[in-house]
Write a protein that holds these residues in place. Structure first.
Motif, PDB file in Angstrom:
ATOM      1  N   LEU A  57       0.827  -1.205   0.198  1.00  0.00           N
ATOM      2  CA  LEU A  57      -0.004  -0.093  -0.043  1.00  0.00           C
ATOM      3  C   LEU A  57       0.826   1.175   0.036  1.00  0.00           C
ATOM      4  O   LEU A  57       0.489   2.424  -0.530  1.00  0.00           O
ATOM      5  CB  LEU A  57      -1.028   0.099   1.275  1.00  0.00           C
ATOM      6  N   ALA A  81       0.149   3.414  -6.470  1.00  0.00           N
ATOM      7  CA  ALA A  81      -0.582   2.613  -5.306  1.00  0.00           C
ATOM      8  C   ALA A  81      -1.388   3.582  -4.279  1.00  0.00           C
ATOM      9  O   ALA A  81      -2.450   3.220  -3.679  1.00  0.00           O
ATOM     10  CB  ALA A  81       0.737   1.964  -4.296  1.00  0.00           C
ATOM     11  N   GLY A  84      -4.794   3.305  -5.359  1.00  0.00           N
ATOM     12  CA  GLY A  84      -5.345   1.863  -5.587  1.00  0.00           C
ATOM     13  C   GLY A  84      -5.262   1.118  -6.955  1.00  0.00           C
ATOM     14  O   GLY A  84      -5.252   2.224  -7.847  1.00  0.00           O
ATOM     15  N   HIS A  85      -5.107   0.173  -6.955  1.00  0.00           N
ATOM     16  CA  HIS A  85      -4.944  -0.684  -8.048  1.00  0.00           C
ATOM     17  C   HIS A  85      -6.544  -1.155  -8.414  1.00  0.00           C
ATOM     18  O   HIS A  85      -7.198  -1.738  -7.632  1.00  0.00           O
ATOM     19  CB  HIS A  85      -4.110  -1.769  -8.261  1.00  0.00           C
ATOM     20  N   CYS A  88      -6.885  -5.001  -7.790  1.00  0.00           N
ATOM     21  CA  CYS A  88      -6.116  -5.431  -6.637  1.00  0.00           C
ATOM     22  C   CYS A  88      -6.949  -5.720  -5.326  1.00  0.00           C
ATOM     23  O   CYS A  88      -7.544  -4.992  -4.862  1.00  0.00           O
ATOM     24  CB  CYS A  88      -4.989  -4.760  -6.358  1.00  0.00           C
ATOM     25  N   CYS A  91      -5.657  -3.712  -2.452  1.00  0.00           N
ATOM     26  CA  CYS A  91      -6.021  -2.161  -2.356  1.00  0.00           C
ATOM     27  C   CYS A  91      -7.717  -2.170  -2.003  1.00  0.00           C
ATOM     28  O   CYS A  91      -7.687  -1.268  -1.463  1.00  0.00           O
ATOM     29  CB  CYS A  91      -5.934  -1.669  -3.717  1.00  0.00           C
ATOM     30  N   ARG A  96      -9.032   1.288  -1.150  1.00  0.00           N
ATOM     31  CA  ARG A  96      -8.705   2.006  -2.324  1.00  0.00           C
ATOM     32  C   ARG A  96      -9.063   1.360  -3.480  1.00  0.00           C
ATOM     33  O   ARG A  96      -9.343   0.055  -3.648  1.00  0.00           O
ATOM     34  CB  ARG A  96      -7.118   1.972  -2.255  1.00  0.00           C
ATOM     35  N   GLY A  97      -8.931   1.944  -4.611  1.00  0.00           N
ATOM     36  CA  GLY A  97      -9.402   1.342  -5.929  1.00  0.00           C
ATOM     37  C   GLY A  97     -10.880   1.537  -6.062  1.00  0.00           C
ATOM     38  O   GLY A  97     -11.360   1.297  -7.125  1.00  0.00           O
TER      39      GLY A  97
END
Length: 122
Positions: A57, A81, A84-85, A88, A91, A96-97
């Motif tokens: 992260l 990162a 966020g991916h 993923c 993430c 995130r993401g």
């Protein structure tokens, strides 16, 4: 270097090293029939997961898939990162993401036009 982009990250190697130590402690605990060593070793393995996740992260891991060959070196930071991916799960567990995926699916009105909900309310 190999033709595949796997394991060339600080997060991957650090997590693997800590998990190896934890596994050795578990193995010693089994050989010595020591519940304390087994529990301690399992705790070390759990810490390895958290350390790897934290490093991922913070940009020391890599997104899913193959990176460009120029970014395969060990000390390469992943600057994406923070946001966020997209695919993923690590993430997504950190929250995130999802924002990037949610904003991509929203409909943005054309300049000068009202949004459908506003037009229906009038």
């Amino acid at each position: 270097m190999s033709q595949y982009d796997e394991g060339h990250t600080v997060a991957g190697w650090t997590g693997t090293a800590i998990a190896t130590i934890g596994s050795a402690v578990v193995g010693a605990g089994i050989c010595m029939v020591s519940a304390g060593l087994i529990t301690g070793g399992l705790g070390i393995v759990a810490v390895s997961v958290l350390v790897t996740w934290t490093l991922h992260l913070s940009g020391w891991g890599k997104p899913p898939g193959v990176r460009p060959r120029g970014q395969w070196r060990m000390g390469a930071r992943d600057l994406s990162a923070r946001d966020g991916h997209a695919e993923c799960w690590s993430c997504r567990l950190a929250g995130r993401g999802r924002l990037a995926a949610a904003t991509a699916s929203e409909v943005v009105p054309v300049a000068g036009e009202q949004e459908p909900a506003v037009a229906e309310a009038r």
